[in-house]
Design a protein around this motif. Structure first.
Motif, mmCIF file in Angstrom:
data_model
loop_
_atom_site.group_PDB
_atom_site.id
_atom_site.type_symbol
_atom_site.label_atom_id
_atom_site.label_comp_id
_atom_site.label_asym_id
_atom_site.label_seq_id
_atom_site.Cartn_x
_atom_site.Cartn_y
_atom_site.Cartn_z
ATOM 1 N N SER A 194 0.832 -1.203 0.000
ATOM 2 C CA SER A 194 0.000 0.000 0.000
ATOM 3 C C SER A 194 0.861 1.244 0.000
ATOM 4 O O SER A 194 1.924 1.275 0.624
ATOM 5 N N GLY A 195 0.422 2.219 -0.714
ATOM 6 C CA GLY A 195 1.133 3.496 -0.749
ATOM 7 C C GLY A 195 1.059 4.163 -2.105
ATOM 8 O O GLY A 195 1.281 3.513 -3.121
ATOM 9 N N GLU A 197 3.105 6.199 -3.204
ATOM 10 C CA GLU A 197 4.450 6.417 -3.749
ATOM 11 C C GLU A 197 4.963 5.218 -4.536
ATOM 12 O O GLU A 197 6.029 5.286 -5.135
ATOM 13 N N ASP A 237 -3.336 5.022 -1.331
ATOM 14 C CA ASP A 237 -3.645 5.484 0.022
ATOM 15 C C ASP A 237 -5.024 6.148 0.074
ATOM 16 O O ASP A 237 -5.152 7.366 0.203
ATOM 17 N N ALA A 261 2.941 -1.801 4.894
ATOM 18 C CA ALA A 261 2.795 -0.336 4.997
ATOM 19 C C ALA A 261 1.364 0.084 5.341
ATOM 20 O O ALA A 261 0.442 -0.735 5.381
ATOM 21 N N GLY A 262 1.248 1.353 5.638
ATOM 22 C CA GLY A 262 -0.072 1.929 5.879
ATOM 23 C C GLY A 262 -0.682 1.600 7.231
ATOM 24 O O GLY A 262 -1.874 1.815 7.456
ATOM 25 N N ASP A 269 -2.391 6.685 6.494
ATOM 26 C CA ASP A 269 -2.370 5.261 6.847
ATOM 27 C C ASP A 269 -3.804 4.811 7.129
ATOM 28 O O ASP A 269 -4.322 4.970 8.218
#
Ligand code: AMP
Ligand code: MG
Length: 411
Positions: A194-195, A197, A237, A261-262, A269
């Motif tokens: 997740s993200g 970026e 996100d 992530a997140g 998040d």
């Protein structure tokens, strides 16, 4: 904050062994056996020769000179009908059944090669059976015979439930005539990153972006652990994007949802929030380094582990929490992590959290020394790639003096 052990125990209490399935023997390597396997027969199933030679009656042999008449030929795979009488022998090959009356085998190497009671004017063919043999050797009863039941006894348990099936096990199962094997189903793990970026591995770099490396490291760790990986890709996100991928995991009936992530405290998040909307969050922080933002809960009834986003933290979180859960599910049970005691090459500072530090191990005069692989930033994947082991510095320890023993988990 939970300790590593408390967190692991809490996670493990939610995992059970998967259901079983019966699969063809050839597909069973590297799977986990779901039943004890016992033998229905004695093996070998009959007394047989361990050499190419001649089946004889040991009492006929003597150290001076023995001459015996060859009355039968017993190649492997045949069932001899002859019963040896005094003064008789039968030619026999390795693995062939010992005939009645015989109680020893004399190897072909011990037979006088030039002995021929009926010299024949034609050149002698190698494989032609001689009408008689001679030798100078006292042979003992049972010599070169593999007796019935010496390897395996009927009813003996030869492989135990929970065993990781090895190539040689396949051979044993084939020996026993087990063409289909009951194994635990491979755990199905839905994997997502997740993200905003994150870029695909094929994408050129862009300002402010990085490539998604976790999904490759984690997919490979899962595959090596014999898991069926459902790769769901990257969630942006946003609540909607995260919900969409978690719902896909649920509809594919995963046994575990694994994300990276997140799950931290950043403004974007979203994972905790989405999990809580359709499930529950048990905890989201563990007192460790790297890897503090580690989340556990369930989504639509499926266990969820949220690994940290930083690549080294994700890896460490996998080894410390996900692998034990996979072991539980896959049927191998709770395994003890294999570690070594090594000496620290230099002083190591720690911050009092249970720490997993990347180190190279080198031997000097029979002693193993560990030295850290550069800076221990949790985003520094190269330092993990260069490491031979993770040094485990216990909670509460702030300084390991040079030369002190530490526990190393080999990678
Ligand atoms: P987060 O948990 O979302 O705050 O992410 C923590 C750090 O991990 C950030 O620097 C992210 O860019 C990085 N990160 C998150 N996901 C990945 C990934 N799949 N591959 C590589 N780095 C990541
Ligand atoms: Mg993020």
């Amino acid at each position: 904050m939970l300790s590593v052990n408390e967190a692991r125990e809490r996670i493990l209490s939610h995992f059970q062994t998967t259901a079983t399935e019966t699969i063809p023997l050839i597909a069973s390597a590297n799977r986990v056996l779901a039943v004890d396997i016992s033998s229905a027969n004695d093996f070998p199933t009959f007394d047989n020769s361990s050499m190419d030679g001649f089946a004889i009656r040991a009492e006929d042999s003597s150290a001076s000179l023995t001459t015996l008449r060859v009355v039968a030929d017993i190649p492997a795979g045949t069932s001899p009908t002859v019963t040896l009488q005094p003064g008789q022998a039968a030619r026999i090959t390795t693995g062939a059944k010992i005939p009645h009356g015989a109680n020893a085998v004399i190897p072909v190497e011990d037979i006088n090669p030039n002995f021929d009671p009926h010299p024949n004017p034609l050149p002698k063919k190698e494989r032609e059976m001689p009408s008689a043999i001679s030798f100078n050797k006292k042979v003992n009863v049972g010599e070169n015979i593999r007796p019935k039941g010496t390897d395996i006894k009927s009813g003996q348990v030869v492989l135990q439930k929970g065993r990781f099936i090895k190539p040689q096990d396949l051979g044993l199962l084939a020996t026993l005539g087990i063409a289909n094997v009951e194994v635990y189903k491979k755990p199905r793990v839905a994997l997502l990153s997740s993200g905003d970026e994150l870029l695909d591995v094929n994408s050129p770099l862009e300002e402010g972006k990085i490539r998604d490396s976790n999904s490759y490291t984690l997919a490979s760790l899962l595959e090596n652990a014999n898991v069926e990986v459902i790769r769901l890709g990257v969630a942006k996100d946003s609540k909607e994007a995260v919900t969409d991928l978690l719902d896909q995991a649920a509809s594919q009936k995963a046994d575990l949802i694994l994300s990276s992530a997140g799950v931290s405290v950043g403004a974007y998040d979203f994972i905790k929030e989405v999990i809580e909307a359709n499930g529950k969050m048990d905890f989201w922080k563990v007192n460790m380094r790297p890897g503090k933002p580690l989340a556990f809960g369930s989504y639509r009834g499926i266990n969820f582990i949220g690994l940290p986003g930083n690549p080294v933290s994700a890896f460490v979180g996998f080894e410390v929490f996900v692998r034990p859960a996979l072991n539980r599910m896959s049927g191998v049970g709770d395994r003890i992590r294999q570690t070594l005691k090594v000496r620290s090459e230099a002083e190591i500072e720690s911050d009092g959290r249970e720490s997993y530090l990347r180190a190279k191990i080198q031997e000097k005069d029979g002693i193993l020394f560990a030295s850290l692989t550069g800076h221990q930033g949790s985003g520094n994947l190269l330092s993990l790639v260069q490491a031979d082991a993770l040094l485990i510095i216990p909670a509460g320890v702030k300084c390991v003096p040079a030369g002190q023993e530490v526990e190393a988990f080999l990678l």
